[in-house]
Design a protein around this motif. Structure first.
Motif, PDB file in Angstrom:
ATOM      1  N   ARG A  48      34.123  45.498  38.717  1.00  0.00           N
ATOM      2  CA  ARG A  48      35.267  46.461  39.255  1.00  0.00           C
ATOM      3  C   ARG A  48      34.697  47.890  39.137  1.00  0.00           C
ATOM      4  O   ARG A  48      34.200  48.199  38.336  1.00  0.00           O
ATOM      5  CB  ARG A  48      36.634  46.358  38.686  1.00  0.00           C
ATOM      6  CG  ARG A  48      37.291  44.989  38.693  1.00  0.00           C
ATOM      7  CD  ARG A  48      38.537  44.926  38.060  1.00  0.00           C
ATOM      8  NE  ARG A  48      39.170  43.568  38.296  1.00  0.00           N
ATOM      9  CZ  ARG A  48      40.191  43.475  39.340  1.00  0.00           C
ATOM     10  NH1 ARG A  48      40.420  44.430  39.942  1.00  0.00           N
ATOM     11  NH2 ARG A  48      40.607  42.373  39.493  1.00  0.00           N
ATOM     12  N   ASN A  50      35.766  52.164  40.680  1.00  0.00           N
ATOM     13  CA  ASN A  50      36.752  53.089  40.953  1.00  0.00           C
ATOM     14  C   ASN A  50      36.389  53.595  42.275  1.00  0.00           C
ATOM     15  O   ASN A  50      35.014  54.253  42.421  1.00  0.00           O
ATOM     16  CB  ASN A  50      36.916  54.271  39.940  1.00  0.00           C
ATOM     17  CG  ASN A  50      37.476  53.682  38.528  1.00  0.00           C
ATOM     18  OD1 ASN A  50      37.971  52.609  38.580  1.00  0.00           O
ATOM     19  ND2 ASN A  50      37.101  54.317  37.475  1.00  0.00           N
ATOM     20  N   ASP A  59      41.460  52.758  40.946  1.00  0.00           N
ATOM     21  CA  ASP A  59      40.789  52.263  40.068  1.00  0.00           C
ATOM     22  C   ASP A  59      40.693  50.736  39.793  1.00  0.00           C
ATOM     23  O   ASP A  59      41.703  50.100  40.334  1.00  0.00           O
ATOM     24  CB  ASP A  59      41.326  53.006  38.613  1.00  0.00           C
ATOM     25  CG  ASP A  59      41.303  54.495  38.460  1.00  0.00           C
ATOM     26  OD1 ASP A  59      40.317  55.006  38.865  1.00  0.00           O
ATOM     27  OD2 ASP A  59      42.292  55.028  37.616  1.00  0.00           O
ATOM     28  N   ASN A  60      39.771  50.122  39.272  1.00  0.00           N
ATOM     29  CA  ASN A  60      39.592  48.894  39.030  1.00  0.00           C
ATOM     30  C   ASN A  60      39.639  47.909  40.234  1.00  0.00           C
ATOM     31  O   ASN A  60      40.392  47.051  40.471  1.00  0.00           O
ATOM     32  CB  ASN A  60      40.664  48.383  38.127  1.00  0.00           C
ATOM     33  CG  ASN A  60      40.194  49.121  36.578  1.00  0.00           C
ATOM     34  OD1 ASN A  60      39.190  49.144  36.118  1.00  0.00           O
ATOM     35  ND2 ASN A  60      41.596  49.653  35.986  1.00  0.00           N
TER      36      ASN A  60
END
Length: 191
Positions: A48, A50, A59-60
């Motif tokens: 993952r 950002n 994010d993620n």
């Protein structure tokens, strides 16, 4: 053969190039399969990153594999507005002149000058499916989704035909929410 087509909601995600994967995750890094997707050969990765926009971050965000020739960030129009970007609605791969953003991974970050889009809603069909449904590759159709409380007809849906595809309609989270789509939603092509 049924005329019903499963409807799948595609959440925000990134398709990454080999070069950008090295920048974000380090030399020699390879993607780790987390879960196979309905389209043959495609999968959600463990990795993952950002997404950084002018206003805030997402994010993620999941990476989808396998690697591609060019990094492509797919977000909804709501996501784009929330992070301060104006993104075009485009077919996958049509990235020229699209929005840019910064990506941050565990080993590095990079600035994309283009590659951020809201994916144009589309239907994946095999050649046999397209013949049975009397549609052609790149044809623009309407698509009716029947749900309990929010049935909806989508216009401007592009048909994508290849024997490497599995039958499915793909929409983003904004569109899925508008139609009340669940994991068991189906629809039909309408003209």
């Amino acid at each position: 053969m049924s005329k019903k087509i499963p409807v799948e909601v595609s959440a925000r995600h990134i398709h990454i190039s080999e070069e950008d994967l090295k920048i974000l995750f380090g030399d020699g890094y390879t993607l780790t399969v987390k879960k196979e997707l309905s389209q043959p050969g495609e999968y959600v990765c463990e990795e993952r990153v950002n997404i950084v926009g002018p206003r805030r971050n997402l994010d993620n965000v999941s990476i989808l594999g396998p690697v591609r020739k060019q990094t492509q960030v797919e977000i909804s129009l709501t996501d784009a507005r929330s992070i301060g970007l104006t993104v075009p609605v485009r077919e996958s791969g049509d990235l020229a002149g699209s929005a840019g953003c910064r990506l941050i991974g565990p080993k590095g970050e990079l600035e994309l000058t283009e590659g951020v889009i809201a994916a144009k809603r589309h239907i994946h069909l095999t050649i046999a499916d397209a013949e049975q449904l009397k549609v052609e590759n790149k044809q623009i159709v309407g698509f009716s989704v029947k749900t309990d409380d929010r049935s909806l007809i989508f216009d401007d849906v592009v048909v994508r035909v290849s024997d490497t595809y599995a039958r499915a309609m793909h929409i983003d989270t904004d569109e899925g929410n508008a139609a009340g789509v669940s994991t068991e939603s189906f629809g039909r092509i309408v003209f």
